[in-house]
Design a protein around this motif. Structure first.
Motif, PDB file in Angstrom:
ATOM      1  N   GLU A 185       0.654  -0.937  -0.084  1.00 61.33           N
ATOM      2  CA  GLU A 185       0.004   0.122  -0.042  1.00 61.33           C
ATOM      3  C   GLU A 185       0.894   1.655  -0.076  1.00 61.33           C
ATOM      4  O   GLU A 185       0.755   2.380  -0.854  1.00 61.33           O
ATOM      5  CB  GLU A 185      -0.363  -0.048   1.781  1.00 61.33           C
ATOM      6  CG  GLU A 185      -1.993  -0.536   0.807  1.00 61.33           C
ATOM      7  CD  GLU A 185      -3.204  -0.913   2.398  1.00 61.33           C
ATOM      8  OE1 GLU A 185      -4.432  -1.196   2.471  1.00 61.33           O
ATOM      9  OE2 GLU A 185      -2.108  -0.624   3.392  1.00 61.33           O
ATOM     10  N   GLU A 186       2.001   1.386   0.441  1.00 58.79           N
ATOM     11  CA  GLU A 186       2.538   2.387   1.131  1.00 58.79           C
ATOM     12  C   GLU A 186       3.344   2.210  -0.596  1.00 58.79           C
ATOM     13  O   GLU A 186       3.462   3.594  -1.173  1.00 58.79           O
ATOM     14  CB  GLU A 186       4.118   2.151   2.107  1.00 58.79           C
ATOM     15  CG  GLU A 186       3.525   2.295   3.441  1.00 58.79           C
ATOM     16  CD  GLU A 186       3.347   3.504   4.048  1.00 58.79           C
ATOM     17  OE1 GLU A 186       3.362   4.823   3.039  1.00 58.79           O
ATOM     18  OE2 GLU A 186       1.634   3.827   4.070  1.00 58.79           O
ATOM     19  N   LEU A 187       3.831   1.689  -0.625  1.00 56.41           N
ATOM     20  CA  LEU A 187       4.483   2.090  -2.373  1.00 56.41           C
ATOM     21  C   LEU A 187       3.811   2.188  -3.783  1.00 56.41           C
ATOM     22  O   LEU A 187       4.053   2.807  -4.559  1.00 56.41           O
ATOM     23  CB  LEU A 187       5.414   0.248  -2.955  1.00 56.41           C
ATOM     24  CG  LEU A 187       6.566  -0.443  -1.770  1.00 56.41           C
ATOM     25  CD1 LEU A 187       6.683  -1.910  -2.254  1.00 56.41           C
ATOM     26  CD2 LEU A 187       7.602   0.234  -2.485  1.00 56.41           C
ATOM     27  N   LEU A 188       1.925   1.631  -3.460  1.00 51.50           N
ATOM     28  CA  LEU A 188       1.399   2.122  -4.261  1.00 51.50           C
ATOM     29  C   LEU A 188       1.226   2.841  -4.616  1.00 51.50           C
ATOM     30  O   LEU A 188       0.961   4.138  -5.260  1.00 51.50           O
ATOM     31  CB  LEU A 188       0.020   1.383  -4.067  1.00 51.50           C
ATOM     32  CG  LEU A 188      -0.996   1.249  -4.853  1.00 51.50           C
ATOM     33  CD1 LEU A 188      -0.771   1.186  -6.814  1.00 51.50           C
ATOM     34  CD2 LEU A 188      -2.307   0.340  -5.128  1.00 51.50           C
ATOM     35  N   LYS A 189       0.610   3.975  -3.323  1.00 54.85           N
ATOM     36  CA  LYS A 189       1.042   5.495  -3.078  1.00 54.85           C
ATOM     37  C   LYS A 189       1.962   6.014  -3.399  1.00 54.85           C
ATOM     38  O   LYS A 189       1.438   8.325  -4.594  1.00 54.85           O
ATOM     39  CB  LYS A 189       0.502   5.064  -1.342  1.00 54.85           C
ATOM     40  CG  LYS A 189      -0.455   5.409  -0.832  1.00 54.85           C
ATOM     41  CD  LYS A 189      -0.191   5.255   0.788  1.00 54.85           C
ATOM     42  CE  LYS A 189      -1.397   4.840   1.232  1.00 54.85           C
ATOM     43  NZ  LYS A 189      -1.360   5.452   2.109  1.00 54.85           N
ATOM     44  N   ALA A 190       3.183   5.580  -4.027  1.00 55.65           N
ATOM     45  CA  ALA A 190       4.524   6.178  -4.643  1.00 55.65           C
ATOM     46  C   ALA A 190       4.596   6.512  -5.527  1.00 55.65           C
ATOM     47  O   ALA A 190       5.061   6.935  -6.438  1.00 55.65           O
ATOM     48  CB  ALA A 190       5.547   5.781  -3.107  1.00 55.65           C
ATOM     49  N   ALA A 191       3.574   5.450  -6.171  1.00 53.32           N
ATOM     50  CA  ALA A 191       4.350   5.135  -7.748  1.00 53.32           C
ATOM     51  C   ALA A 191       3.083   5.337  -8.655  1.00 53.32           C
ATOM     52  O   ALA A 191       1.852   6.192  -8.111  1.00 53.32           O
ATOM     53  CB  ALA A 191       3.722   3.519  -8.221  1.00 53.32           C
ATOM     54  N   PRO A 192       4.177   5.851  -9.991  1.00 55.04           N
ATOM     55  CA  PRO A 192       2.536   7.021 -10.496  1.00 55.04           C
ATOM     56  C   PRO A 192       1.854   5.999 -11.477  1.00 55.04           C
ATOM     57  O   PRO A 192       1.688   4.746 -11.380  1.00 55.04           O
ATOM     58  CB  PRO A 192       3.691   7.217 -11.601  1.00 55.04           C
ATOM     59  CG  PRO A 192       5.356   6.815 -11.381  1.00 55.04           C
ATOM     60  CD  PRO A 192       4.793   6.056 -10.350  1.00 55.04           C
ATOM     61  N   LYS A 193       0.411   6.932 -10.938  1.00 54.97           N
ATOM     62  CA  LYS A 193      -0.560   6.110 -11.576  1.00 54.97           C
ATOM     63  C   LYS A 193      -0.209   5.929 -13.298  1.00 54.97           C
ATOM     64  O   LYS A 193       0.248   6.548 -14.256  1.00 54.97           O
ATOM     65  CB  LYS A 193      -1.888   7.228 -11.876  1.00 54.97           C
ATOM     66  CG  LYS A 193      -2.421   7.550 -10.189  1.00 54.97           C
ATOM     67  CD  LYS A 193      -3.449   8.038 -10.783  1.00 54.97           C
ATOM     68  CE  LYS A 193      -4.105   8.804  -8.894  1.00 54.97           C
ATOM     69  NZ  LYS A 193      -5.048  10.041  -9.187  1.00 54.97           N
TER      70      LYS A 193
END
Length: 401
Positions: free
Chosen positions: A121-129
């Motif tokens: 979840e932390e990684l997904l928040k920081a990843a470009p859409k």
């Protein structure tokens, strides 16, 4: 002259190589970090671990050392140990490239799915859409929720993963299972049609569609799906049992018995197939064949209410009232809401002259609604869990274990 020059040249080259090697050796000896990296690159895992621990002796808060120790443990599939090192590294430098992903993967592979979900979840928040990284984390989140049995949470992630990969059959099967467990039956059927476009002969997909139709009370449609599953793969786990059970619920006992026997041909120790074959035999007047099947079923899994109920019926019909009473009481403990169990108990008490107890059981029968047959989804889930220890097995009489 040319030969001499060539010799001098060769010696010069050898000297340069030796100097470079010695220089590397000297640098590695004087720099514990470089020595650790070199050992790691050479595949000398134990020596590399020792070297990174040496780095920590002089730099106890070095995040890189903890990260490399985590990586070395993960490569050996020591995921619990890897997680400890990775978390120490994250605590000291949460922005180290690749570190949180490595932590999440170690948590995922090591069975700490809740921890993996937090990391992804932390990684997904920081990843470009709409990036490949975002899709990767989305897929991992879906699989982690699925692994925890959090099916409703898994569905939106798995839908994104399958939409991005039109050819991925395993993800679609996971999505279909999730939709079924979350009782989103239309979703199951939608995914089923997608699966058919990838694999027209998928027994697992046919069974999932059949389970969804059965939950929607389309019993004839469910039976047809299970027939298709049998045709696609007659050796698929529980495929014959599933079809047999659906036929049994529709009182088609002769054909149901054939399917239960086919499941036993595949899996001779299948306790539910044994129990329901015995019941089907009793329904079509073959009670003499049922006793051995029931007793074997109970030896394998003492938690099957149907087996204890039918064994009680056989004992009662044979005049073995005390033994019948024990079986009915076990069946009642296993399925206290089944009115048929209470009705059988009431009849038995009545035949034994125990009027007050008979009245109490008749009252329970009247107060309970007519029991509906369990759906094939619940039966298959029970069959798949047959190997898990029973909480109440220890409380059963020793003769029945």
């Amino acid at each position: 002259m040319k030969l001499v020059s060539a010799g001098h040249c060769l010696r010069a080259i050898l000297f340069a190589v030796l100097a470079a090697c010695c220089g590397l050796w000297v640098d590695a000896q004087s720099d514990p970090r470089q020595a650790a990296v070199l050992l790691e690159q050479q595949g000398r895992v134990a020596d590399a671990e020792t070297a990174w621990h040496a780095v920590l002796e002089t730099h106890p808060a070095d995040p890189e050392a903890f990260a490399h120790l985590g990586l070395l443990e993960a490569r050996q599939e020591h995921y619990k140990e890897a997680i400890i090192f990775y978390r120490k590294a994250v605590a000291r430098n949460p922005h180290m490239p690749g570190l949180r992903l490595n932590l999440g993967l170690a948590e995922f592979k090591g069975g700490d799915l809740k921890g993996a979900i937090q990391s992804f979840e932390e990684l997904l928040k920081a990843a470009p859409k709409n990036s490949s990284e975002a899709l990767r984390y989305t897929t991992l989140l879906g699989l982690a929720h699925y692994g925890l049995g959090e099916y409703s949470a898994a569905i939106p992630y798995l839908k994104q993963a399958t939409a991005a990969d039109q050819q991925n059959l395993p993800f679609r099967l996971a999505l279909a299972h999730s939709c079924l467990s979350a009782r989103q039956f239309t979703c199951v059927l939608d995914v089923y049609h997608e699966i058919l476009s990838l694999n027209a002969e998928s027994a697992e997909a046919d069974m999932l569609a059949g389970e969804a139709l059965d939950e929607m009370r389309d019993h004839s449609g469910a039976i047809e799906q299970f027939r298709a599953a049998v045709k696609a793969d007659p050796k698929f786990p529980d495929v014959h049992f599933g079809l047999g059970y659906l036929l049994w619920t529709q009182n088609q006992f002769d054909e149901a018995a054939k399917e239960f026997q086919a499941e036993l041909d595949n899996v001779p120790e299948h306790p539910q197939a044994l129990a329901f074959l015995a019941d089907a035999d009793m329904q079509i007047g073959k009670s003499d064949q049922a006793l051995a099947l029931i007793e074997k079923s109970i030896r394998i899994d003492p938690r099957l209410e149907r087996a204890h109920l039918d064994l009680g019926i056989l004992y009662s019909d044979g005049g073995r009232r005390d033994e019948a009473l024990k079986e009915f009481e076990i069946a009642e403990r296993l399925a206290p809401e089944d009115p048929n169990v209470h009705w059988r108990l009431a009849r038995l008490y009545q035949s034994m002259g125990r009027r007050q107890e008979a009245k109490a059981e008749f009252d329970k029968t009247n107060n309970l609604h007519k029991a509906e047959n369990a759906t094939i989804f619940s039966k298959l889930k029970s069959a798949q869990e047959k190997g898990k220890p029973a909480d109440d097995a220890a409380s059963l009489p020793a003769a029945q274990r």
